[in-house]
Design a protein around this motif. Structure first.
Motif, PDB file in Angstrom:
ATOM      1  N   LYS A  59      46.633   1.382  59.417  1.00 29.07           N
ATOM      2  CA  LYS A  59      45.360   0.659  59.673  1.00 29.07           C
ATOM      3  C   LYS A  59      45.915  -0.796  59.391  1.00 29.07           C
ATOM      4  O   LYS A  59      45.328  -1.670  60.173  1.00 29.07           O
ATOM      5  N   LYS A  60      47.047  -1.104  59.089  1.00 28.13           N
ATOM      6  CA  LYS A  60      47.806  -2.384  58.728  1.00 28.13           C
ATOM      7  C   LYS A  60      48.404  -2.850  59.756  1.00 28.13           C
ATOM      8  O   LYS A  60      48.192  -4.113  60.350  1.00 28.13           O
ATOM      9  N   ILE A  61      49.046  -1.996  60.580  1.00 30.04           N
ATOM     10  CA  ILE A  61      50.135  -2.482  61.635  1.00 30.04           C
ATOM     11  C   ILE A  61      49.823  -2.081  62.880  1.00 30.04           C
ATOM     12  O   ILE A  61      50.237  -2.342  64.073  1.00 30.04           O
ATOM     13  N   GLY A  62      48.637  -1.142  63.078  1.00 30.49           N
ATOM     14  CA  GLY A  62      48.336  -0.480  64.442  1.00 30.49           C
ATOM     15  C   GLY A  62      48.896   0.769  64.780  1.00 30.49           C
ATOM     16  O   GLY A  62      48.330   1.631  64.934  1.00 30.49           O
ATOM     17  N   THR A  63      50.346   0.385  65.111  1.00 34.15           N
ATOM     18  CA  THR A  63      51.058   1.368  65.729  1.00 34.15           C
ATOM     19  C   THR A  63      52.596   1.323  65.349  1.00 34.15           C
ATOM     20  O   THR A  63      52.955  -0.107  65.145  1.00 34.15           O
ATOM     21  N   LEU A  64      53.343   2.369  65.114  1.00 33.46           N
ATOM     22  CA  LEU A  64      54.683   2.242  65.006  1.00 33.46           C
ATOM     23  C   LEU A  64      55.376   2.226  66.320  1.00 33.46           C
ATOM     24  O   LEU A  64      55.125   3.548  66.948  1.00 33.46           O
ATOM     25  N   LYS A  65      55.900   1.265  66.922  1.00 31.95           N
ATOM     26  CA  LYS A  65      56.497   1.456  68.194  1.00 31.95           C
ATOM     27  C   LYS A  65      57.792   2.161  68.195  1.00 31.95           C
ATOM     28  O   LYS A  65      58.643   2.060  67.297  1.00 31.95           O
ATOM     29  N   PRO A  66      58.066   2.782  69.344  1.00 27.75           N
ATOM     30  CA  PRO A  66      59.581   3.539  69.425  1.00 27.75           C
ATOM     31  C   PRO A  66      60.755   2.695  68.786  1.00 27.75           C
ATOM     32  O   PRO A  66      60.553   1.622  69.397  1.00 27.75           O
ATOM     33  N   GLY A  67      61.504   3.099  68.321  1.00 30.87           N
ATOM     34  CA  GLY A  67      62.498   2.226  67.685  1.00 30.87           C
ATOM     35  C   GLY A  67      62.507   1.824  66.346  1.00 30.87           C
ATOM     36  O   GLY A  67      63.341   1.515  65.487  1.00 30.87           O
ATOM     37  N   GLU A  68      61.231   1.325  65.833  1.00 28.08           N
ATOM     38  CA  GLU A  68      60.883   0.955  64.452  1.00 28.08           C
ATOM     39  C   GLU A  68      60.957   1.887  63.318  1.00 28.08           C
ATOM     40  O   GLU A  68      60.791   3.259  63.628  1.00 28.08           O
ATOM     41  N   ALA A  69      60.742   1.426  62.248  1.00 28.75           N
ATOM     42  CA  ALA A  69      60.835   2.354  61.139  1.00 28.75           C
ATOM     43  C   ALA A  69      60.038   1.780  59.960  1.00 28.75           C
ATOM     44  O   ALA A  69      60.114   0.497  59.627  1.00 28.75           O
ATOM     45  N   VAL A  70      59.478   2.541  59.270  1.00 26.45           N
ATOM     46  CA  VAL A  70      58.852   2.235  58.059  1.00 26.45           C
ATOM     47  C   VAL A  70      59.047   3.221  56.813  1.00 26.45           C
ATOM     48  O   VAL A  70      59.347   4.545  57.207  1.00 26.45           O
ATOM     49  N   ILE A  71      58.905   2.843  55.598  1.00 27.09           N
ATOM     50  CA  ILE A  71      59.333   3.765  54.398  1.00 27.09           C
ATOM     51  C   ILE A  71      58.127   4.234  53.756  1.00 27.09           C
ATOM     52  O   ILE A  71      57.069   3.117  53.559  1.00 27.09           O
ATOM     53  N   THR A  72      57.805   5.332  53.194  1.00 29.41           N
ATOM     54  CA  THR A  72      56.850   5.744  52.254  1.00 29.41           C
ATOM     55  C   THR A  72      57.414   6.609  51.026  1.00 29.41           C
ATOM     56  O   THR A  72      58.505   6.998  51.332  1.00 29.41           O
ATOM     57  N   PRO A  73      56.915   6.881  50.043  1.00 29.42           N
ATOM     58  CA  PRO A  73      57.307   7.865  49.147  1.00 29.42           C
ATOM     59  C   PRO A  73      57.212   9.263  49.727  1.00 29.42           C
ATOM     60  O   PRO A  73      56.480   9.303  50.657  1.00 29.42           O
ATOM     61  N   ALA A  74      57.983  10.067  49.293  1.00 28.98           N
ATOM     62  CA  ALA A  74      58.084  11.511  49.523  1.00 28.98           C
ATOM     63  C   ALA A  74      57.022  12.269  48.992  1.00 28.98           C
ATOM     64  O   ALA A  74      56.883  13.527  49.270  1.00 28.98           O
ATOM     65  N   TYR A  75      56.535  11.911  47.875  1.00 27.83           N
ATOM     66  CA  TYR A  75      55.306  12.635  47.106  1.00 27.83           C
ATOM     67  C   TYR A  75      55.711  14.004  46.575  1.00 27.83           C
ATOM     68  O   TYR A  75      56.785  14.100  45.679  1.00 27.83           O
ATOM     69  N   GLU A  76      55.122  14.890  47.344  1.00 30.52           N
ATOM     70  CA  GLU A  76      55.495  16.309  46.720  1.00 30.52           C
ATOM     71  C   GLU A  76      56.795  16.831  47.121  1.00 30.52           C
ATOM     72  O   GLU A  76      57.300  18.090  46.818  1.00 30.52           O
ATOM     73  N   MET A  77      57.453  16.308  48.101  1.00 28.11           N
ATOM     74  CA  MET A  77      58.687  16.871  48.506  1.00 28.11           C
ATOM     75  C   MET A  77      59.859  16.727  47.484  1.00 28.11           C
ATOM     76  O   MET A  77      60.065  15.828  46.962  1.00 28.11           O
ATOM     77  N   LYS A  78      60.250  18.098  47.283  1.00 33.83           N
ATOM     78  CA  LYS A  78      60.978  18.277  45.998  1.00 33.83           C
ATOM     79  C   LYS A  78      62.531  17.462  46.228  1.00 33.83           C
ATOM     80  O   LYS A  78      63.087  17.108  45.155  1.00 33.83           O
ATOM     81  N   THR A  79      63.066  17.526  47.360  1.00 33.26           N
ATOM     82  CA  THR A  79      64.456  17.396  47.678  1.00 33.26           C
ATOM     83  C   THR A  79      64.620  15.994  47.868  1.00 33.26           C
ATOM     84  O   THR A  79      65.803  15.211  47.869  1.00 33.26           O
ATOM     85  N   ALA A  80      63.687  15.009  48.168  1.00 34.61           N
ATOM     86  CA  ALA A  80      63.787  13.559  48.795  1.00 34.61           C
ATOM     87  C   ALA A  80      62.882  12.736  47.728  1.00 34.61           C
ATOM     88  O   ALA A  80      61.790  13.282  47.510  1.00 34.61           O
ATOM     89  N   SER A  81      63.070  11.468  47.673  1.00 33.51           N
ATOM     90  CA  SER A  81      62.267  10.661  47.010  1.00 33.51           C
ATOM     91  C   SER A  81      61.390   9.835  48.014  1.00 33.51           C
ATOM     92  O   SER A  81      60.293   9.300  47.636  1.00 33.51           O
ATOM     93  N   ASN A  82      62.180   9.489  48.973  1.00 39.32           N
ATOM     94  CA  ASN A  82      61.326   8.762  50.120  1.00 39.32           C
ATOM     95  C   ASN A  82      61.352   9.305  51.595  1.00 39.32           C
ATOM     96  O   ASN A  82      62.401  10.168  51.771  1.00 39.32           O
ATOM     97  N   ILE A  83      60.434   9.033  52.381  1.00 35.32           N
ATOM     98  CA  ILE A  83      60.583   9.112  53.656  1.00 35.32           C
ATOM     99  C   ILE A  83      60.896   8.007  54.634  1.00 35.32           C
ATOM    100  O   ILE A  83      59.782   6.846  54.359  1.00 35.32           O
ATOM    101  N   ILE A  84      61.743   8.048  55.277  1.00 36.46           N
ATOM    102  CA  ILE A  84      61.644   6.704  56.444  1.00 36.46           C
ATOM    103  C   ILE A  84      61.159   7.364  57.788  1.00 36.46           C
ATOM    104  O   ILE A  84      61.705   8.292  58.087  1.00 36.46           O
ATOM    105  N   HIS A  85      60.176   6.821  58.238  1.00 29.92           N
ATOM    106  CA  HIS A  85      59.307   7.349  59.421  1.00 29.92           C
ATOM    107  C   HIS A  85      59.718   6.441  60.758  1.00 29.92           C
ATOM    108  O   HIS A  85      59.714   5.180  60.387  1.00 29.92           O
ATOM    109  N   THR A  86      60.254   7.100  61.678  1.00 31.70           N
ATOM    110  CA  THR A  86      60.848   6.318  62.804  1.00 31.70           C
ATOM    111  C   THR A  86      60.223   7.222  64.203  1.00 31.70           C
ATOM    112  O   THR A  86      59.938   8.315  64.056  1.00 31.70           O
ATOM    113  N   VAL A  87      60.052   6.396  65.074  1.00 38.48           N
ATOM    114  CA  VAL A  87      59.300   6.917  66.315  1.00 38.48           C
ATOM    115  C   VAL A  87      60.509   7.082  67.517  1.00 38.48           C
ATOM    116  O   VAL A  87      61.030   6.017  67.987  1.00 38.48           O
ATOM    117  N   GLY A  88      61.157   8.101  67.901  1.00 42.05           N
ATOM    118  CA  GLY A  88      62.156   8.229  69.007  1.00 42.05           C
ATOM    119  C   GLY A  88      61.524   7.972  70.367  1.00 42.05           C
ATOM    120  O   GLY A  88      60.423   8.009  70.549  1.00 42.05           O
TER     121      GLY A  88
END
Ligand code: AR6
Length: 178
Positions: A59-88
């Motif tokens: 909603k804020k950024i519109g779209t994540l372009k290929p090559g860009e990356a953003v971070i979020t918490p990993a919520y219920e995922m037990k093995t990681a604390s964060n997720i870095i989302h990137t678009v290949g």
């Protein structure tokens, strides 16, 4: 072969949602809407809150372009604390800046990890599934970019390349000597 850099690199065959790390990188799509492959596995492990956070970001950024990356918490995922989302990049034969964009995925994800002083970051083989990037060329670009980054930066302390397919894992093992 660079033994010094290799001491900060691991390769692993299996599911990225089973790897202990400060951040797991997700091979996402531009709308961060979830999908199949590694994206599906990460969203399944992280739960509903990850979808909500992703739509808030879009909603804020519109779209994540290929090559860009953003971070979020990993919520219920037990093995990681964060997720870095990137678009290949989607592979179109190699003459459409695919390598440059794929390198940006690794570089921008690593910049976030370095900024947060993360110790361990796990990467899947971005773009090598439904985006069709040949796995050997993809690993060549990933390994070069990660090695270059680690030479210049103290964080992340360790990068784990996670492979789901044996052929890609074997190729990485041979190329790195790990
Ligand atoms: N852990 C580690 N690697 C995995 C896992 C897993 N659980 N599952 C699959 N892989 P892909 P892409 C490997 O298709 O090509 C999504 O729908 C897989 O074998 O997940 O970047 C997104 O929403 C392959 O080697 O990602 C996008 O629309 C690698 O992960 C699109 O797919 C990447 O395959 C992105 O396509």
């Amino acid at each position: 072969m660079d033994f010094d850099i290799n001491s900060r690199i691991d390769i692993f065959l299996g599911d990225i949602t089973s790897v202990s790390c400060d951040a797991a990188v997700n091979a996402a799509n531009s709308s961060l809407s979830g999908g199949g492959g590694v994206d599906g596995a990460i969203h399944k492990a992280a739960g509903r809150k990850l979808y909500e956070k992703c739509s808030e970001i879009i909603k804020k950024i519109g779209t994540l372009k290929p090559g860009e990356a953003v971070i979020t918490p990993a919520y219920e995922m037990k093995t990681a604390s964060n997720i870095i989302h990137t678009v290949g990049p989607f592979w179109k034969g190699g003459n459409f800046k695919e390598r440059e964009v794929l390198s940006s995925c690794y570089e921008n994800s690593l910049k976030i990890a370095a900024d947060k002083k993360f110790d361990r970051v796990a990467f899947p083989a971005i773009s090598t599934g439904v985006y069709f990037y040949p796995y050997k060329e993809a690993f060549d670009a990933a390994y070069e970019t990660v090695s270059r980054f680690l030479k210049k930066n103290e964080f992340p302390k360790k990068v784990i390349f996670v492979f789901y397919e044996k052929s890609a894992f074997e190729y990485a093992k041979k190329k790195t000597g790990l």
